[in-house]
Scaffold this active site. Structure first.
Site, PDB file in Angstrom:
ATOM      1  CE  LYS A 121       2.382 -70.048  85.700  1.00 19.11           C
ATOM      2  NZ  LYS A 121       1.052 -69.587  86.225  1.00 19.11           N
ATOM      3  CG  ASP A 146      -1.011 -67.064  87.019  1.00 15.40           C
ATOM      4  OD1 ASP A 146      -2.179 -67.618  86.752  1.00 15.40           O
ATOM      5  OD2 ASP A 146      -0.003 -67.239  86.660  1.00 15.40           O
TER       6      ASP A 146
END
Ligand SMILES: NC(=O)c1ccc[n+]([C@@H]2O[C@H](COP(=O)([O-])OP(=O)(O)OC[C@H]3O[C@@H](n4cnc5c(N)ncnc54)[C@H](OP(=O)(O)O)[C@@H]3O)[C@@H](O)[C@H]2O)c1
Length: 274
Positions: free
Chosen positions: A64, A97
């Site tokens: 990420k 997210d």
């Protein structure tokens, strides 16, 4: 349309089940696959997927933060310097997210509340930013103090956020409205215990466990017993996926169907890998 998720490891991902169900329901011809990519192969994997005509990728542990080198960052991804969704057509990185965490709190009045977030990794930073944007004051705690302090340094540009030492969180008893577990504690294969001393839990609190495998973690079980409102980690997973789907396809997916597909995939894993 070709879509996928890259990570290492990746075999437990429920994203293919969730996205393939949503593609089918939306009448979009396409497929979503999971690819295990060795850490040193990330750049080649992203370039290769683009060359093969993939529309987008989800990016998970451990990529990420690494993937930000290869894409232009949008919105929350720019704030957190972390990406979980890539649009390969434009080489843009998003962090859905944060959206997923915000959506998980959709029926909670977060504004003006005090939230304790345990964990300073990707999930901890995303849930902290989500709660701050919803108007909460975030107290972040982390086992490794310097990582916690670094996260707070970054997050405090966007709202009220402070650090509290992990070994002293019991001192926060009675001062917290929302508790978030953003560590792997409670996850299948990890320690099965509470991420904070039991005393902190109070019946009027909202407890969100980002861990979704199992759905009922020790924290969720204890919080339910105490009478707390609980939010399951699967909600964040589904909503981050739904936002990614929208970015890639331009269509809003059937979120309930995605939930059913994710739960079904988790159930199958549980049956085959006790
Ligand atoms: N629901 C969702 O959509 C979603 C999305 C992402 C993640 N998650 C969940 O969130 C968890 C964390 O993911 P991540 O991406 O944030 O991982 P990460 O970047 O590796 O961060 C893990 C965090 O947990 C802490 N930690 C690990 N083991 C611990 C222990 N035994 N005691 C106390 N703290 C501990 C780490 O502290 P140190 O700094 O001290 O190592 C770090 O802050 C995952 O296990 C996953 O279940 C859920």
């Amino acid at each position: 349309m070709y879509l996928g998720v890259i990570g290492y490891p990746i075999k437990h991902s429920v994203s293919p089940a969730m996205h393939n169900a949503a593609l089918k329901r939306a009448g979009i011809e396409g497929i979503y696959l999971a690819f295990e990519v060795k850490p040193e192969m990330l750049e080649k994997a992203v370039a290769g997927a683009k060359a093969l005509g993939f529309t987008g990728l989800n990016v998970t542990i451990p990529f990420k933060e690494e993937v930000v080198k290869f894409v232009r960052l949008e919105g929350h991804a720019a704030k957190l310097k972390a990406v979980n969704t890539v649009d390969l057509r434009e080489m843009v990185g998003y962090n859905t997210d944060v959206y997923g965490a915000k959506a998980s709190f959709s029926d909670v009045d977060v504004d003006g509340k005090v939230a304790l977030v345990v964990g300073a990794g990707g999930a901890g930073k995303a849930t902290s930013l989500a709660l701050m944007e919803l108007g909460a004051t975030v107290i972040l705690t982390n086992r490794t103090e310097h990582r916690g302090l670094e996260a707070v340094e970054m997050l405090r540009k966007y709202g009220e956020c402070m650090f509290y030492p992990y070994t002293r969180v019991e001192e926060l008893k009675g001062k917290i409205d929302i508790l978030v577990n953003a560590t792997p504690i409670g996850m299948r294969g990890f320690e099965q215990k509470l991420p904070v001393p039991e005393d902190i839990l109070q019946p009027e609190m909202v407890v969100f466990d980002t861990v979704y495998n199992p759905l009922e973690t020790p924290l969720i079980k204890k919080a339910k017993k105490m009478g707390c409102k609980v939010i399951y980690g699967i909600e964040m997973l589904i909503h981050q996926g739904a936002k990614a789907f929208e970015i890639w396809t331009g269509a809003k997916p059937d979120v309930n169907l995605m939930r059913e597909a994710a739960l079904e995939a988790l159930k199958k894993q549980f049956i085959t890998q006790p």
